[in-house]
Write an enzyme that holds these catalytic residues in place. Structure first.
Site, PDB file in Angstrom:
ATOM      1  N   GLU A 277      39.483   9.886  44.693  1.00 10.01           N
ATOM      2  CA  GLU A 277      38.029  10.028  44.643  1.00 10.01           C
ATOM      3  C   GLU A 277      37.412   8.666  44.968  1.00 10.01           C
ATOM      4  OE1 GLU A 277      36.871  11.562  40.739  1.00 10.01           O
ATOM      5  OE2 GLU A 277      38.977  12.115  40.469  1.00 10.01           O
TER       6      GLU A 277
ATOM      7  N   TYR B 162      29.939  15.049  47.501  1.00  9.21           N
ATOM      8  CA  TYR B 162      28.774  15.205  46.629  1.00  9.21           C
ATOM      9  C   TYR B 162      28.051  13.889  46.428  1.00  9.21           C
ATOM     10  CZ  TYR B 162      32.135  13.793  42.934  1.00  9.21           C
ATOM     11  OH  TYR B 162      33.082  13.144  42.176  1.00  9.21           O
TER      12      TYR B 162
ATOM     13  N   ASP C 294      26.753  11.551  43.726  1.00 10.84           N
ATOM     14  CA  ASP C 294      27.020  11.268  42.322  1.00 10.84           C
ATOM     15  C   ASP C 294      25.826  10.554  41.691  1.00 10.84           C
ATOM     16  OD1 ASP C 294      28.446  11.298  39.999  1.00 10.84           O
ATOM     17  OD2 ASP C 294      29.984   9.882  40.633  1.00 10.84           O
TER      18      ASP C 294
ATOM     19  N   GLU D 155      30.044  10.489  47.256  1.00  9.24           N
ATOM     20  CA  GLU D 155      31.437  10.492  46.805  1.00  9.24           C
ATOM     21  C   GLU D 155      32.219  11.547  47.558  1.00  9.24           C
ATOM     22  OE1 GLU D 155      34.185  10.684  42.744  1.00  9.24           O
ATOM     23  OE2 GLU D 155      32.030  10.323  42.615  1.00  9.24           O
TER      24      GLU D 155
ATOM     25  N   THR E 236      39.383  13.801  47.902  1.00  8.71           N
ATOM     26  CA  THR E 236      40.275  14.465  48.848  1.00  8.71           C
ATOM     27  C   THR E 236      40.847  15.752  48.264  1.00  8.71           C
ATOM     28  OG1 THR E 236      42.317  13.396  48.099  1.00  8.71           O
ATOM     29  CG2 THR E 236      40.995  12.214  49.736  1.00  8.71           C
TER      30      THR E 236
END
Length: 447
Positions: A11, A51, A53, A59, A62
């Site tokens: 992430e 998205y 964040d 962000e 994977t």
């Protein structure tokens, strides 16, 4: 020896800047996403989650990967996807006579002292007690910055890691209130009777593909050894949070680390112990020969040798902090030898700008001055195609068909739901399964 086949995911949160405020710049960045999906929090056809964040940080998380090169291609695909969105945002800003550039920074701190993360996720077996595992793993984690830190210019000098000063506990179930090195929240995103997810908070965001490979690959090997019961010395720490900060400030690796039994050992020696064990583990490992992991262990040993000798020329194309140190040291000499010069902080930030027209690292990569782990073709394919050997393949097929047919769907890491009359939902509890007849049935229903 038994160990769990590893599933990993990354992430990455990105800093954002532009002519407008970060909030308004993010709105332009996500405008095409909102227009298509009516949301700023979606799963996309390559099976990753995209998205906005808290704090206006874009962000990308994977999809589930089970090979190192696969993970790196999909992590880099996140950069490519956001860069394309930034191109579109800049065109919109120009058309609306606002103008300006959109900057996306893949680092971990801004000039106001805010921190944003790069989190690693590793699937481990349920039989492993996470807190016990964490105690064994902390010595590796606090010293791992010597091999995969991103480097940071500060007024006090050059730090190996950006995240070292941003964690406050060794092991905790919290993520933001009190950032730990290892997060123990029990959220397996799979069959909870078989699996756990180990969530690592402490890692830096990496620009160099070999550095990312070394970060994830070395951690995978240590987890395998611990899970298989391989013999490792007792390196339980007395003060991991105090030590991680000291290690970040000592590029020689000579920082003494206090053990709970009263002894001390240097940070470099801890890494050398784990590396030596990994060399032996690759010989004993009950699996097929893995050239990628052999490459990881070779780079690991070479990086430790460079730290010990203080000659970084052998890793100055592969390891983030060494690439940055080489570059910025030359600028520092021109600027009078002071790390506190504001121009160096600006160059540090530009190093992490993923936009090809603005970032230092993309420029180095374009000129062939840094080494690669995957190809541009693999990254391009990963922008639209999910990892094909894990559960992510099913999510990717489902989302691709929904986009083609206009079907209304709801998706998370475990569930695929076709909304509306005659729809249905499938729970994907096995992250290793890339084939499922129930998903095929939902695809048929979409037409």
């Amino acid at each position: 020896m038994i160990y769990t086949r590893r599933i990993t995911g990354i992430e990455t949160e990105y800093g954002i800047a532009g002519k407008l405020s970060p909030e308004d710049t993010a709105r332009y960045l996500f405008r095409p996403i909102v227009a298509e999906y009516f949301s700023t929090n979606i799963f996309i056809p390559n099976a990753s989650r995209l998205y906005l964040d808290v704090g206006s940080h874009p962000e990308v998380a994977t999809g589930e990967c089970d090979r190192l090169g696969q993970l790196i291609a999909h992590e880099r695909a996140g950069d490519r996807i956001l860069n394309d969105l930034a191109d579109t945002a800049e065109k919109a800003l120009e058309e609306e006579r606002i103008g300006g550039h959109v900057h996306l920074i893949k680092n971990n701190v801004d000039d106001a002292g805010n921190s944003y993360g790069c989190h690693e996720n590793y699937l481990i077996g349920r039989e492993m007690v996470l807190k016990t595992l964490g105690k064994q793993l902390l010595a590796f984690m606090i010293t791992r910055q010597l091999i995969c830190g991103a480097g940071l210019v500060t007024e006090e000098g050059f730090l190996v890691s950006q995240r070292a000063d941003q964690v406050f506990e060794g092991i905790s179930s919290a993520t933001t209130r009190s950032r730990p090195i290892i997060n123990t929240r029990d959220e397996p995103h799979g069959d909870s009777s078989r699996f756990r997810r180990m969530h690592v908070i402490v890692g830096d965001s990496n620009m160099a593909e070999p550095t990312l490979a070394l970060k994830v690959g070395s951690t995978q090997l240590v987890l395998e050894m611990l899970e298989a019961g391989a013999q490792l010395p007792d390196l339980e720490l007395a003060d991991p949070i105090g030590d991680i900060r000291l290690i970040a400030r000592d590029i020689t690796g000579a920082t003494p680390v206090k053990l709970r039994d009263g002894g001390t050992i240097t940070a470099l020696a801890i890494q050398e112990i784990f590396h030596g064990a990994a060399v032996q583990w690759l010989q004993d490992r009950p699996a097929e020969r893995d050239p990628e992991m052999e490459r990881v262990v070779e780079l690991w040993g070479r990086t430790l040798a460079a730290v010990r000798s203080q000659d970084y020329s052998g890793i100055s194309r592969e390891i983030d902090w060494a690439i940055k140190l080489d570059l910025l040291s030359r600028y520092r000499d021109r600027l009078g030898g002071d790390w506190a010069h504001p121009r160096l902080a600006q160059l540090d930030l530009s190093f992490h700008n993923i936009r090809p027209a603005h970032g230092i690292y993309p420029m180095l990569e374009a000129r062939g001055l840094v080494d690669r782990w995957v190809s541009d073709e693999e990254i391009l394919e990963a922008t639209t195609t999910a990892p094909q050997s894990t559960r992510a393949a099913l999510r990717g097929r489902f989302l691709t068909r929904a986009r083609e047919t206009g079907a209304q769907v709801t998706v998370d890491w475990v569930h695929l739901k076709l909304n509306g009359e005659g729809g249905g939902m499938v729970e994907l509890a096995d992250p290793f399964s890339a084939v499922d007849e129930r998903v095929d049935a939902l695809l048929e229903k979409m037409g």
